[in-house]
Each structure stands twice: as structure tokens, then as C-alpha cells.
Write a protein that holds these residues in place. Structure first.
Motif, short mmCIF file in Angstrom:
data_model
loop_
_atom_site.label_atom_id
_atom_site.label_comp_id
_atom_site.label_asym_id
_atom_site.label_seq_id
_atom_site.Cartn_x
_atom_site.Cartn_y
_atom_site.Cartn_z
N ASN A 10 18.64 47.30 0.19
CA ASN A 10 18.30 48.43 -1.06
C ASN A 10 18.43 50.23 -0.23
O ASN A 10 19.14 50.47 -0.14
CB ASN A 10 17.28 47.90 -1.21
CG ASN A 10 16.82 47.02 -1.81
OD1 ASN A 10 17.88 46.05 -3.00
ND2 ASN A 10 14.81 46.27 -2.23
N GLY A 11 18.53 49.78 1.31
CA GLY A 11 18.95 50.78 1.86
C GLY A 11 20.00 51.33 1.88
O GLY A 11 19.78 52.62 1.96
N LEU A 12 21.41 50.27 2.31
CA LEU A 12 22.41 50.44 2.00
C LEU A 12 23.00 50.57 0.75
O LEU A 12 23.74 51.66 0.51
CB LEU A 12 22.76 49.90 3.08
CG LEU A 12 23.50 49.24 4.38
CD1 LEU A 12 23.67 47.85 4.74
CD2 LEU A 12 24.13 49.94 4.94
N ALA A 13 21.79 49.92 -0.04
CA ALA A 13 22.90 50.30 -1.40
C ALA A 13 22.47 51.60 -1.73
O ALA A 13 23.10 52.72 -2.10
CB ALA A 13 22.24 49.46 -2.20
N ILE A 14 21.33 52.35 -1.47
CA ILE A 14 21.05 53.76 -1.78
C ILE A 14 21.86 54.96 -1.31
O ILE A 14 22.37 55.91 -1.26
CB ILE A 14 19.32 53.55 -1.50
CG1 ILE A 14 18.35 53.47 -2.29
CG2 ILE A 14 19.00 55.80 -1.50
CD1 ILE A 14 16.98 53.15 -2.18
#
Length: 94
Positions: A74-78
Motif C-alpha cells: 500500500n505504501g509503495l502504491a501510494i
């Protein structure tokens, strides 16, 4: 790199509307990475350095379950989405 550009898909958005889309530069950036030109790859498409680990983590998560992998994904996607949007805006202003 000239040989690879002959086989790259053209941007339909650019052909129809005359301006880059948010994905323009991704193929050329990958080509630069394959040729070891890291700075040129970053200049072409800055999000490449978050998209590659994101893709690798997503594929890996199908086979192995790690603690907190969803938070990392999720952090990488954001981060990827933010970088894509910011670089798109900067390209439009330049």
C-alpha cells in the motif's frame, strides 16, 4: 536504444490528443534501465523506481506471505501514484 524504440508501443493519448498521458515514458524508462542508464531512466519516468519493487512485491505475495506485506504494498502504491501525478504535472508545466 534506437533499435528498441522501433518496437515500442505508441502513446494513443499523444497521437489522438497531442499531449502525454501519465504513463508516457514508462517503456523508454525501462529500456534505459536495461541499458544501465539509471539517471536517464529516472528523468524519463521517476515512478519506475517505485513501480518495479511494487510489482515484484505483488507477485511475491502470491507465493509467500510476509508480515506487514500489505502495508508495504500500500505504501509503495501510494508513493507510485503520487510520483506519477507530480511528474505528470511538472511535465505539463515545462
Amino acid at each position: 536504444m534506437q533499435n528498441l524504440q522501433e518496437y515500442m508501443l505508441p502513446c494513443l493519448n499523444k497521437k489522438l490528443f497531442g499531449f502525454d498521458c501519465m504513463g508516457c515514458g514508462l517503456q523508454r524508462s525501462l529500456s534505459f534501465l536495461f541499458h544501465g542508464e539509471i539517471i536517464a531512466a529516472f528523468k524519463m519516468y521517476p515512478a519506475i523506481f517505485t513501480l518495479i519493487p511494487l510489482g515484484l512485491l505483488i507477485v511475491t505475495s502470491f507465493f509467500y506471505k510476509f508480515k506487514n506485506i500489505n502495508k508495504i504494498i500500500n505504501g509503495l502504491a501510494i508513493a507510485s501514484v503520487l510520483i506519477i501525478i507530480i511528474s505528470f504535472i511538472v511535465k505539463q508545466l515545462i
